[in-house]
Design a protein around this motif. Sequence first.
Motif, mmCIF file in Angstrom:
data_model
loop_
_atom_site.group_PDB
_atom_site.id
_atom_site.type_symbol
_atom_site.label_atom_id
_atom_site.label_comp_id
_atom_site.label_asym_id
_atom_site.label_seq_id
_atom_site.Cartn_x
_atom_site.Cartn_y
_atom_site.Cartn_z
ATOM 1 N N HIS A 191 2.194 -5.381 8.686
ATOM 2 C CA HIS A 191 1.133 -4.711 7.963
ATOM 3 C C HIS A 191 1.662 -4.019 6.914
ATOM 4 O O HIS A 191 2.407 -3.057 7.065
ATOM 5 C CB HIS A 191 0.342 -3.704 9.075
ATOM 6 N N VAL A 192 0.816 -4.194 5.809
ATOM 7 C CA VAL A 192 1.281 -3.610 4.525
ATOM 8 C C VAL A 192 -0.236 -3.008 4.093
ATOM 9 O O VAL A 192 -1.270 -3.658 4.185
ATOM 10 C CB VAL A 192 1.930 -4.220 3.421
ATOM 11 N N VAL A 193 -0.230 -2.043 2.977
ATOM 12 C CA VAL A 193 -1.609 -1.592 2.795
ATOM 13 C C VAL A 193 -1.847 -1.758 1.302
ATOM 14 O O VAL A 193 -2.987 -1.378 0.724
ATOM 15 C CB VAL A 193 -1.652 -0.222 2.973
ATOM 16 N N SER A 194 -0.935 -2.458 0.467
ATOM 17 C CA SER A 194 -1.236 -2.600 -0.862
ATOM 18 C C SER A 194 -0.645 -4.250 -1.185
ATOM 19 O O SER A 194 0.259 -4.721 -0.635
ATOM 20 C CB SER A 194 -0.616 -1.599 -1.727
ATOM 21 N N LEU A 195 -1.071 -4.590 -2.267
ATOM 22 C CA LEU A 195 -0.425 -5.794 -2.938
ATOM 23 C C LEU A 195 0.965 -5.575 -3.288
ATOM 24 O O LEU A 195 1.811 -6.321 -2.977
ATOM 25 C CB LEU A 195 -1.162 -6.319 -4.398
ATOM 26 N N LYS A 196 1.360 -4.347 -3.769
ATOM 27 C CA LYS A 196 2.884 -4.166 -4.266
ATOM 28 C C LYS A 196 3.677 -4.154 -3.092
ATOM 29 O O LYS A 196 4.536 -4.784 -3.073
ATOM 30 C CB LYS A 196 2.891 -2.668 -4.699
ATOM 31 N N GLY A 197 3.150 -3.714 -1.716
ATOM 32 C CA GLY A 197 3.999 -3.711 -0.445
ATOM 33 C C GLY A 197 4.030 -4.985 -0.092
ATOM 34 O O GLY A 197 5.054 -5.362 0.547
ATOM 35 N N VAL A 231 6.990 -15.921 6.148
ATOM 36 C CA VAL A 231 5.630 -15.857 7.037
ATOM 37 C C VAL A 231 4.932 -17.284 7.358
ATOM 38 O O VAL A 231 5.267 -18.027 6.464
ATOM 39 C CB VAL A 231 4.551 -14.967 6.366
ATOM 40 N N ASP A 232 4.262 -17.306 8.257
ATOM 41 C CA ASP A 232 3.514 -18.546 8.505
ATOM 42 C C ASP A 232 2.016 -18.607 8.104
ATOM 43 O O ASP A 232 1.655 -19.486 7.505
ATOM 44 C CB ASP A 232 3.323 -18.782 9.988
ATOM 45 N N VAL A 233 1.764 -17.368 7.759
ATOM 46 C CA VAL A 233 0.169 -17.200 7.289
ATOM 47 C C VAL A 233 -0.038 -15.782 6.729
ATOM 48 O O VAL A 233 0.600 -14.695 7.254
ATOM 49 C CB VAL A 233 -0.798 -17.432 8.540
ATOM 50 N N ILE A 234 -1.048 -15.370 5.701
ATOM 51 C CA ILE A 234 -1.101 -14.079 5.188
ATOM 52 C C ILE A 234 -2.658 -13.970 5.469
ATOM 53 O O ILE A 234 -3.600 -14.823 5.147
ATOM 54 C CB ILE A 234 -0.830 -13.953 3.794
ATOM 55 N N LEU A 235 -3.117 -12.806 6.050
ATOM 56 C CA LEU A 235 -4.452 -12.168 6.031
ATOM 57 C C LEU A 235 -4.556 -11.102 4.810
ATOM 58 O O LEU A 235 -3.788 -10.187 4.904
ATOM 59 C CB LEU A 235 -4.574 -11.755 7.384
ATOM 60 N N LEU A 236 -5.402 -11.389 4.094
ATOM 61 C CA LEU A 236 -5.561 -10.655 2.743
ATOM 62 C C LEU A 236 -6.856 -9.884 2.640
ATOM 63 O O LEU A 236 -7.957 -10.504 2.689
ATOM 64 C CB LEU A 236 -5.274 -11.643 1.613
ATOM 65 N N ASP A 237 -6.820 -8.801 2.495
ATOM 66 C CA ASP A 237 -8.285 -7.983 2.269
ATOM 67 C C ASP A 237 -8.549 -8.270 1.015
ATOM 68 O O ASP A 237 -7.753 -8.159 -0.096
ATOM 69 C CB ASP A 237 -7.994 -6.407 2.655
ATOM 70 N N LEU A 238 -9.810 -8.656 0.586
ATOM 71 C CA LEU A 238 -10.359 -8.680 -0.432
ATOM 72 C C LEU A 238 -10.272 -7.715 -1.645
ATOM 73 O O LEU A 238 -9.773 -7.795 -2.762
ATOM 74 C CB LEU A 238 -11.825 -9.025 -0.354
ATOM 75 N N ARG A 239 -10.238 -6.440 -1.101
ATOM 76 C CA ARG A 239 -10.168 -5.245 -1.938
ATOM 77 C C ARG A 239 -9.168 -4.271 -1.500
ATOM 78 O O ARG A 239 -9.035 -3.750 -0.462
ATOM 79 C CB ARG A 239 -11.605 -4.435 -1.974
ATOM 80 N N LEU A 240 -8.174 -4.340 -2.517
ATOM 81 C CA LEU A 240 -6.839 -3.534 -2.283
ATOM 82 C C LEU A 240 -6.876 -2.438 -3.318
ATOM 83 O O LEU A 240 -7.486 -2.408 -4.353
ATOM 84 C CB LEU A 240 -5.725 -4.262 -2.322
ATOM 85 N N PRO A 241 -6.199 -1.162 -3.010
ATOM 86 C CA PRO A 241 -6.041 -0.044 -3.882
ATOM 87 C C PRO A 241 -5.538 -0.604 -5.243
ATOM 88 O O PRO A 241 -5.656 0.116 -6.345
ATOM 89 C CB PRO A 241 -5.326 1.070 -3.198
#
Length: 277
Positions: free
Chosen positions: A40-46, A56-66
Amino acid sequence: MTGSPISTRVLLLIEDNEADAELVSAYLSESMREQYEVHHVVSLKGALEALQSLAVDVILLDLRLPDSVASESVGKIRGEIGDVPILVLTGMSDEELALDCINAGAQDYLFKNELHPNALRRAIGYAITRKREAELRELRETMARYRSLASDAAETSVTAGVFGLGPVKARLPAEFDDCVGSYGRLLRTYVNQLLADAPKPRDSMELLVTRLGDLGAGPRDVIDVHTAALDEAAEEVNIKRHHSLIVEGRLFALEMMGLLVDYYRIGHRRRFQGTIP
């Protein structure tokens, strides 16, 4: 009675909302058929930093990041990891932005307020399966192209035309098999160093080309050796690794042909003793 082994899927979750991240992790932990190793990371930079060392096998991406939004995030991640499946997590009001992400390279999107364990795991499974099916198609198509260029598919091989001889694998089967072994080891080294942005094994490549040239090899013989090495690798490595050898190995085959041209055109050859690395 022993059941089927449980597979482990490595998942990168890019989500700045801690409650949503905990919910996703909890849903995935309920699976009886797969295990999920969630990072788990909280930003695109992370995320971009994590992907430097994480396979990784798959990425779950929140649409809106800081530090990024929508398709910008997908594009930057795509530039970092190529074709790993990306699933976008979005709210109902952001469906248009989610579609922009699909156009940018995401595979699918999921509404957070409709998310439940089965839907989440099913979407992940479908995304990974589609990627593997695409890889298998590419493998089959690439191997078919190699075989169409090999000496078996030619009425008259280049070697026969230039030297009045048949293909190396027909004339000198023991030497051919030995070259295939050396070529396969060198192909692995080349791909490893290419992916690590390290220097190519040029000296070893020139040594092997000298040996092939001394055997009277032509371009189709290089294709024969390359195809045979990939066939052997298919029995020794997993699909992901074999895919990497085929895709990245295309450049290796072209460079080997270029070195063989130099061998004949300008007499560039390297002396060798013993076994080629």
